[in-house]
Design a protein around this motif. Sequence first.
Motif: not given
Length: 858
Positions: A527-528, A572-573, A580-581, A625-626
């Motif tokens: 999920x990267x 996504x965990x 996000x970057x 961001x998270x």
Amino acid sequence: MKNFIYTFLLIVWGSSWAQAQVPVGAPGGAASASKSPTVKLELITDVPRGNASISGSVMDSTLNKAVEFANVVLYSKATNKALDGVMADDKGRFTLSKIAPGDYKLQISFIGYTDKIIGAVQIQKGQELNLGAIKIRPSVLALKEVTITAQKAMIEEKVDRLVYNAEKDIAAKGGDASDVLKKVPMLTVDLDGNVSLRGSQNIRVLINNKPSTIMASSVADALKQIPADMIKTVEVITSPSAKYDAEGSGGIINIITKKNNLEGLTLNIDSGVGNRASNLSLNGSYRKGKIGFNLGGFGRAFYNKAVSTLNQSTFLNNAIFRTNQSTNAFDNGLFGQYSLGFDYDISKIQSLTAGIRYGVRNLTRDQEMTTHLFTNDSLISTLFRNVDNKDLSNTVDVNLDYLRTFKPQQEWSISTQFSRNNLTNNFDADILNNSDSEITERQQNVNNNINQEVTLQTDYTDPIGKNQMVEVGAKTIFRSVTSDYSYLVAGSTGDFTFDPNRLAGSLDYNQNVGAGYLSYTYTTANKYSVKVGARYEHTAIEAQTQNAGEFSQDIVIPNYSNLVPSLNISKTLKNGTTLKAAYNRRIQRPGLQQLNPNFNTANTQNITIGNPALRPELTDNFELGISTNIKKTYLNVALFSRLTDNAISRVIMPYDSITGAVITTYENIGSQRAYGTNVFGNINITPTWSVNGGIDLYYSFLEGQTAGLDGTSVTVRNSGLNTSGRLMTQIQLPKGWGIQGFSFFRGSMVQLQGTQSGFKMYSLGVKKDFADKKGSIGLAAENFVTRGMVLKSESTSPLFTQTSNMRLLNQGVKVTFSYKIGKMSFDAPRRKTRSVSNDDVKSGDDSGNGGGQQTPKK
């Protein structure tokens, strides 16, 4: 995946067929569709078999398209017993095999359709009977009332954007797009309607992914032409990929309007009446099969009063010149937008769309000015001046787009657009006698502008395997800007003649942009997701100015090329949290307001003029961001930085050493740095009650050049913390009632040469849907406790100080009404469309923070 769906539906169908199939003509069958009795199905366990077969395809009778996974049952005509059955595939095709000779009946059924009975089917030994296309009709069933308690979230986060679902805003009716954007996370709308994203007005605004020249003159005025109740969603894209045009250093705002894709003829009526504004819109659509039309019209009138004061001092030739000015202003605006759209499905894999949009803006401001001029604290003169400003425009956008789909996500599109904006920005001024207020002199400034664009674009996307995507495209824009201006004077009566002290002039500005991009997306098993791309743009400019009686003079602006990279990474965990970057480089070209060389002296003490020699600015953006969900709460936190060089900055300097007037223009003299965070959260307290809000904080640093006391340039620096926040709650009550409350504040804003004070606003609205859900009536009030708000601006340099105060009387109330007329049926098949999306110009603003706007691009 398709095989899995087919197998799943086949299992469900087999279960339901064995339990609920009703023999033809039995009680509770097709003739009694509103009842659901328990039915015992008698099956023949020992069915005679043969070598014949029956085949065909099931079609929707109105849309002429396949009905996927329809049920087909074979009955014995003699005994009325079900003998065999099958489910159609995703193309609507079916085959019943191993059938013995005999007389049969066929029943074709599917949810939402009236059962189809083929009563006489005679089969011979070894026969292969093909029944061809069997058309079934959509059914209309009277269902008992169902209460839905779940709501679509007001705010949604997608992979590359934040989405505000404006259609859920019950207080939106009767307003315009700026009223909606006030409530969108990360956006700020000031009292003049100027929009900022994370403190930057260098944004591009798209309408349905398309540009419009209405944005070229003023984003604030353009937004007033878009009715709030026609906006479906607002998308905020803070880190655009290489697929988007490189313009808009702050990011992209994409306004998606509502589209009626229903079969049949519909008409929506929306209206509102208030003490500050009134509106009326009519929107109709017609769709039959492969062809659809949309026709809409919107008009909005607003009226407001503002009171302002101006205090400024200039320091020249060892003297102090001071201005005290008070103004009463009356604003009246009439905005309209009319559109006609057409779409046609050429085939299952090809579609064609076309549209034309016409917009008008008639904005007038009547000002009564009283000006006291002082020299070294001695009153020199008092001036009385009445000014009628006219800001008039009309805009035409025409587009034609073609889309070819090869397979899911593999698409090729060609998009074209012609856009033209005719803008008139005039003023008439009467100079009055000091004692008896009689007219002693009259002045006119006539300024006609044209902004025209022709855009050609092609895009191709192709999935590589299951987890990769390649996007490639090319685009060219041919843009021309012209401005013709002149000054005229007259006595108290008589004809106007050209002012010999202010020569007429013109600007011819041609800009051609060629661009190509390549973007690659890769998603890993853990999920990267990585999206990397680059865009190359080449800009060629030819510009010249001309004064009356003089030869034209070329403005030397070198051609320039830019390679614009972009990188987006997300992870996504397991608990649904997304990290996000992102990094991207953006380019900002100057806009029409900043280029226009017209010498605007509507206020003789505060003159404005553009600079046609402006060059573009470049910005590097970084973002972390998270986002996560904690039970019923959605939370989004981001850190960002924005680094801009060669910034287009608003500059104020002394102009007249006799009257103490100042002049405002634009220069490529600054650098801007911004570092900040924005936090946003949404809480679903109950399924029908939500509360959301957020706060934006960023530290800005600005640096530029201005004139010093000895006439040489000196460096000017300013910095400070900027804040803004919003809070909104919405409750859906029984029997169609709904309530919404909203509040917003913005702290003081740092400018290159000073600050602008903050402001706050609030509103409360209630709406009642009619019982048939075809319409609603509502009541909304804004700033109903306070009579108005004051906006204070302060600017300083070694040569002048300026303080202005504006009191805006914006206390308002409005009543809204909407109703829907027409018959609607099943959704017609609609193809995705690609369209032109330009945004590469920056417009003038009064924030001093490098303000601007863009004409969107894709």
